[in-house]
Design an enzyme around this catalytic site. Structure first.
Site, short mmCIF file in Angstrom:
data_model
loop_
_atom_site.label_atom_id
_atom_site.label_comp_id
_atom_site.label_asym_id
_atom_site.label_seq_id
_atom_site.Cartn_x
_atom_site.Cartn_y
_atom_site.Cartn_z
N HIS A 307 0.85 -1.19 0.00
CA HIS A 307 0.00 0.00 0.00
C HIS A 307 0.88 1.24 0.00
CE1 HIS A 307 -3.24 2.74 1.01
NE2 HIS A 307 -4.03 1.79 0.59
N ASP A 364 -7.97 -5.30 -0.10
CA ASP A 364 -8.49 -6.09 -1.20
C ASP A 364 -8.10 -7.56 -1.14
OD1 ASP A 364 -9.91 -4.14 -2.50
OD2 ASP A 364 -8.14 -3.36 -3.53
N1 CMC Z 1 4.24 -7.57 -4.98
C1 CMC Z 1 5.60 -7.57 -5.11
N2 CMC Z 1 6.37 -6.48 -4.92
C2 CMC Z 1 5.76 -5.33 -4.59
C3 CMC Z 1 4.37 -5.25 -4.43
C4 CMC Z 1 3.60 -6.42 -4.64
N3 CMC Z 1 2.28 -6.40 -4.50
N4 CMC Z 1 4.02 -3.98 -4.10
C5 CMC Z 1 5.17 -3.29 -4.05
N5 CMC Z 1 6.22 -4.11 -4.35
C6 CMC Z 1 7.64 -3.74 -4.34
C7 CMC Z 1 8.03 -2.95 -5.59
O1 CMC Z 1 8.45 -3.79 -6.63
C8 CMC Z 1 9.10 -2.07 -5.05
O2 CMC Z 1 10.27 -2.85 -4.93
P1 CMC Z 1 11.73 -2.19 -5.15
O3 CMC Z 1 11.90 -1.16 -4.08
O4 CMC Z 1 12.67 -3.35 -5.02
O5 CMC Z 1 11.71 -1.61 -6.54
C9 CMC Z 1 8.65 -1.71 -3.63
O6 CMC Z 1 7.84 -2.85 -3.23
C10 CMC Z 1 7.84 -0.43 -3.52
O7 CMC Z 1 6.75 -0.53 -4.43
P2 CMC Z 1 6.11 0.70 -5.19
O8 CMC Z 1 5.41 0.19 -6.40
O9 CMC Z 1 7.14 1.79 -5.37
O10 CMC Z 1 5.06 1.19 -4.09
P3 CMC Z 1 3.86 2.16 -4.36
O11 CMC Z 1 3.58 2.83 -3.08
O12 CMC Z 1 4.13 3.01 -5.55
O13 CMC Z 1 2.67 1.15 -4.76
C11 CMC Z 1 0.84 -0.32 -4.65
C12 CMC Z 1 1.65 0.74 -3.91
C13 CMC Z 1 -0.43 -0.62 -3.87
C14 CMC Z 1 0.44 0.19 -6.05
C15 CMC Z 1 1.69 -1.61 -4.80
O14 CMC Z 1 2.05 -2.10 -3.53
C16 CMC Z 1 1.00 -2.71 -5.62
O15 CMC Z 1 1.11 -2.71 -6.84
N6 CMC Z 1 0.25 -3.64 -4.92
C17 CMC Z 1 -0.52 -4.65 -5.63
C18 CMC Z 1 -1.84 -4.05 -6.11
C19 CMC Z 1 -2.82 -3.87 -4.98
O16 CMC Z 1 -3.05 -4.75 -4.17
N7 CMC Z 1 -3.47 -2.69 -4.97
C20 CMC Z 1 -4.53 -2.38 -4.00
C21 CMC Z 1 -4.13 -1.30 -3.04
S1 CMC Z 1 -5.28 -1.20 -1.65
C22 CMC Z 1 -6.77 -0.70 -2.36
C23 CMC Z 1 -6.76 0.74 -2.65
O17 CMC Z 1 -7.06 1.53 -1.75
O18 CMC Z 1 -6.46 1.10 -3.79
#
Ligand code: CMC
Length: 423
Positions: A307, A364
């Site tokens: 998140h 989710d």
């Molecule tokens: N699986 C594997 N690796 C992950 C995941 C995941 N679900 N989420 C983040 N990472 C890794 C990412 O690859 C990165 O690694 P590194 O630092 O080595 O490059 C690190 O963690 C930080 O990730 P980020 O993408 O920079 O984080 P963000 O804050 O931009 O993204 C997120 C947050 C929710 C988009 C992401 O965690 C994600 O894609 N999760 C899966 C989709 C999901 O479940 N979304 C629902 C969110 S809750 C409902 C809502 O309110 O929207």
């Protein structure tokens, strides 16, 4: 405690006010930064950018705290109805019994949608995604209620637009589902409360009265409350930014629905179930899929994990996990993907990759399993998220309007070609 922050550029120091929110969070107010220094800030994905001051929802991602108008989410999910929470978010206070009855009655008077809206369904291809239909149907409400286009509606007029939005959403969502089955539509009945009416239009039999299972009503209430607002996330920011151009409520909410659809946001609930099904079909080897999620050369992500703001735990996920166990047990359902979900969670929580990146199950991860137990197909899951998020979007749109916030218009750092000319 410092009330100003200094920024030094080319040897010159500039001072900016530090403002503190009611829960103690701090922000440097850089409103005058460009005027004073000629610089802007660059913040991809707005990870550190506050776009507004808001009195609706507070969350502390480090501590796993979420409050609507000061009330902890745990209390609201336990004791309130979804409509009470909707009222709280939109109008700022929990309603008295009389106020809630009046609110429910006003909504009940507007649940019908114009008969011509049913014709839209004839134009959608049979397999069109419910979120595409929802977004276009909600935007179309503005064509039936052109008075909503007036940016300077009186409070009374604005309130009627809000009531209509809340009322028609359940009917639209239920009709989308019925149409996807090819079933006849079931019209709203004013005698039912908000959630029961929705369940009646979704699962009722046209000729019979409807006795909803109280456990199903309670699970729906809880799920929708947990989704009702989440401060300046992707879809809510979209609603505010679209609304900031003086765009009407229906079109602003429609834009929010589109933003919610993506699998990184609300679309994750559908993606989680599809992922769990895939892992099950692949033999249920959770270690293999955890390895895939960690592999930077593999585009696979663990859906329902991580998140942007929660870096300890998602308080909504805690409540949902328990609700998931309860509802499956009380309905006597044994869903094999629940076992896979629990195994994945356990493995991920002890894995250094997930620990280092503070990746925990989010709201989710388990919600889809509950929706499935209640009888919804996975393509409807994000639509249900939208139904829950609706009061939050309305509250945020209303707050933005009331505070007369300026049109949203970020800047950029241009990195393209310079000084090219045609021959
Ligand atoms: N699986 C594997 N690796 C992950 C995941 C995941 N679900 N989420 C983040 N990472 C890794 C990412 O690859 C990165 O690694 P590194 O630092 O080595 O490059 C690190 O963690 C930080 O990730 P980020 O993408 O920079 O984080 P963000 O804050 O931009 O993204 C997120 C947050 C929710 C988009 C992401 O965690 C994600 O894609 N999760 C899966 C989709 C999901 O479940 N979304 C629902 C969110 S809750 C409902 C809502 O309110 O929207």
């Amino acid at each position: 405690m410092s009330t100003t922050a200094e920024i030094k550029i080319d040897g010159q120091t500039y001072e900016f006010p530090v403002i503190t929110g009611t829960e103690g969070e701090k922000a440097i107010d850089i409103s005058k930064l460009r005027d004073l220094t000629g610089h802007i800030t660059l913040d991809f994905g707005y990870k550190n950018t506050g776009s507004t001051k808001s009195a609706i929802t507070f969350l502390d991602g480090e501590q796993g705290v979420l409050k609507y108008r000061g009330y902890p989410i745990e209390e609201l999910a336990e004791k309130a109805s979804f409509l009470e929470v909707a009222y709280l978010l939109i109008y700022g206070e929990l309603p008295s019994k009389e106020t809630l009855d009046k609110f429910q009655k006003e909504i009940s008077m507007h649940t019908l949608i114009h008969e011509d809206m049913k014709k839209f369904f004839d134009g959608y291809p049979s397999k069109s995604h419910p979120m595409a239909q929802l977004s276009s149907l909600v935007c179309s409400l503005s064509t039936f209620y052109p008075e909503s286009l007036e940016p300077n509606q009186t409070e009374e007029e604005k309130n009627l637009t809000i009531i209509k939005m809340l009322a028609k959403m359940t009917t639209i969502v239920a009709f989308i589902y019925k149409k996807s089955l090819g079933h006849p539509l079931i019209y709203p009945k004013n005698k039912y409360d908000y959630i029961t009416n929705y369940l009646w239009m979704t699962f009722g039999q046209r000729t019979e009265d409807f006795e909803p299972n109280p456990k199903v009503v309670s699970a729906m209430n809880k799920l929708l409350i947990l989704h009702a607002d989440h401060e300046q996330n992707c879809s809510t920011s979209t609603v505010r930014i679209v609304g900031s151009s003086d765009c009407n409520l229906y079109a602003s909410i429609s834009a929010g629905i589109s933003a919610l659809w993506g699998p990184l946001h609300g679309g994750a609930n559908q993606a989680v179930i599809e992922m769990l099904e895939k892992i099950k079909a692949d033999g249920g080897d959770t270690d293999k899929w955890i390895a895939k999620a960690k592999d930077k050369n593999d585009p696979f992500r663990m859906m329902g994990f991580g998140h942007r703001v929660y870096k300890n735990f998602d308080p909504r996920a805690k409540i949902i996990k328990k609700a998931c166990d309860d509802i499956l047990e009380s309905l006597g359902i044994n869903d094999p993907v629940l076992e896979i979900a629990k195994k994945l969670e356990q493995a991920a929580l002890t894995d250094q990759y997930f620990i280092d990146r503070k990746l925990y199950p989010n709201v989710d991860f388990y919600s889809g399993i509950i929706y499935r137990a209640l009888g919804f197909p996975s393509e409807m899951f994000t639509v249900l998220f939208a139904l829950g998020r609706l009061p939050g979007w309305i509250a945020q749109w209303k707050e933005m309007r009331t505070n007369k916030e300026p049109i949203g218009r970020p800047r950029q750092v241009y990195v393209g070609d310079v000084d090219k000319h045609m021959k």
